[in-house]
Enzyme design. Sequence first.
Site, mmCIF file in Angstrom:
data_model
loop_
_atom_site.group_PDB
_atom_site.id
_atom_site.type_symbol
_atom_site.label_atom_id
_atom_site.label_comp_id
_atom_site.label_asym_id
_atom_site.label_seq_id
_atom_site.Cartn_x
_atom_site.Cartn_y
_atom_site.Cartn_z
ATOM 1 N N GLY A 35 44.896 43.680 42.283
ATOM 2 C CA GLY A 35 45.415 42.331 42.126
ATOM 3 C C GLY A 35 45.039 41.694 40.803
ATOM 4 O O GLY A 35 45.774 40.859 40.274
ATOM 5 N N ASN A 36 43.876 42.097 40.225
ATOM 6 C CA ASN A 36 43.454 41.505 38.958
ATOM 7 C C ASN A 36 44.400 41.859 37.819
ATOM 8 O O ASN A 36 44.422 41.184 36.794
ATOM 9 C CB ASN A 36 42.038 41.964 38.600
ATOM 10 C CG ASN A 36 41.954 43.461 38.372
ATOM 11 O OD1 ASN A 36 42.357 44.246 39.234
ATOM 12 N ND2 ASN A 36 41.452 43.867 37.230
ATOM 13 N N LYS A 153 44.200 41.312 60.738
ATOM 14 C CA LYS A 153 44.203 41.146 59.290
ATOM 15 C C LYS A 153 44.574 39.707 58.926
ATOM 16 O O LYS A 153 45.707 39.275 59.143
ATOM 17 C CB LYS A 153 45.204 42.118 58.651
ATOM 18 C CG LYS A 153 45.402 41.950 57.164
ATOM 19 C CD LYS A 153 44.210 42.411 56.369
ATOM 20 C CE LYS A 153 44.484 42.392 54.880
ATOM 21 N NZ LYS A 153 43.301 42.803 54.098
ATOM 22 N N LYS A 237 47.071 48.745 50.376
ATOM 23 C CA LYS A 237 47.729 49.341 49.212
ATOM 24 C C LYS A 237 47.007 50.586 48.707
ATOM 25 O O LYS A 237 47.654 51.504 48.185
ATOM 26 C CB LYS A 237 47.845 48.320 48.092
ATOM 27 C CG LYS A 237 46.521 47.908 47.495
ATOM 28 C CD LYS A 237 46.667 46.993 46.303
ATOM 29 C CE LYS A 237 45.314 46.598 45.743
ATOM 30 N NZ LYS A 237 44.506 47.778 45.320
ATOM 31 N N LYS A 299 39.163 51.203 49.030
ATOM 32 C CA LYS A 299 39.286 52.000 47.805
ATOM 33 C C LYS A 299 38.503 53.308 47.946
ATOM 34 O O LYS A 299 38.977 54.377 47.543
ATOM 35 C CB LYS A 299 38.785 51.189 46.602
ATOM 36 C CG LYS A 299 39.624 49.962 46.297
ATOM 37 C CD LYS A 299 39.005 49.111 45.215
ATOM 38 C CE LYS A 299 39.903 47.942 44.844
ATOM 39 N NZ LYS A 299 40.300 47.107 45.995
#
Length: 350
Positions: A35-36, A153, A237, A299
């Site tokens: 997102g960054n 979520k 993602k 991640k």
Amino acid sequence: MRRLPHVVDSGRRVVDSGGARTRVQPVRALIALGGNAMTGPDGGASPQDQDRAVAEAMEHVADLVAAGVDVVLTHGNGPQVGNLLVKNELAAAVVPPVPLDWCGAQTQATIGFLVLDALDRSLAVRGVDRRVAALITRTLVDRDDPGFTRPTKPVGRYLPREDAQLLVQHGQVWEDRGAKGWRRVVASPEPLEILDAPALDALCAAGFIVVGAGGGGIPVVRDPDGLLRGVEAVIDKDLAAALLARQLAADVLVIATDVEHAILDFGTDRARPLGRVTPEELRGHAADGQFTSGSMGPKVEAAVRFVEQGGTRSVITSLRHIGEAVTGDAGTVVARPEPLTTLAEGDRPS
């Protein structure tokens, strides 16, 4: 413009052609942009913030392409979907809210458009004649995933009870979170298949740099009659990126985030960066509670899965180090141990 000389040397893979000769192809790297890479330094998600952030991210990607790496891109969309959800909330008394799968499709198109223009510009500056294509991409999930009956979520912002109740009347699930207010919760099912991966692969084969599975892909289920339909859900993602990398036979999965390494004992005086690890070692750290579920945890899981399922290497690092990540010289590198070599009988010293 930053040069990546080491990538040029190592950005090739030998492919068995079935005969005496072999073909040399570029290393295929799937880059998962966090997102960054899509928002301003302060997390701002205005159109201007997003345009500037994507342009900066594509400078790093263009360096990789210019160095001879076959790049596939995927990206997050949390802030962008969050903006759409706010619009849903503000307009709920006037027009029906847009379903979450529609939000995913809209953000794939918007971010894809920004990436196309920005990467085209960056490649042109470098004299690289490559085209870019973004594809609206669906991800298959299990219609019986437990998340659909027990959504957990959280998405979007907190609202007062009376505002949340209006959205509940539209079929959404909201929970009372105490003093902060009410917050929407949705399913986050396991990604099973990137359905449009064959189209992405065909574009790669035609020479395109492709962008796909943004935000984890648009979640769809297959009904008993075999037909597909979109569902209200959020797919992680990074897990989707690992799946897409495997389906596209990528050599390297690079998860670009806002830190240079995964950190052990984060937030303590014992904090230390994690360098090269095996999948088993990284799973051990995860089992010890080293990585939070809402941040580094997915991640780490994605990086491990890719290597466990046949990928050569996965790397977690910052956006500015993705060039070195492809060569294995930066970030937290997940790979199998290097095989030990032994000397042939005739090569042993006497």
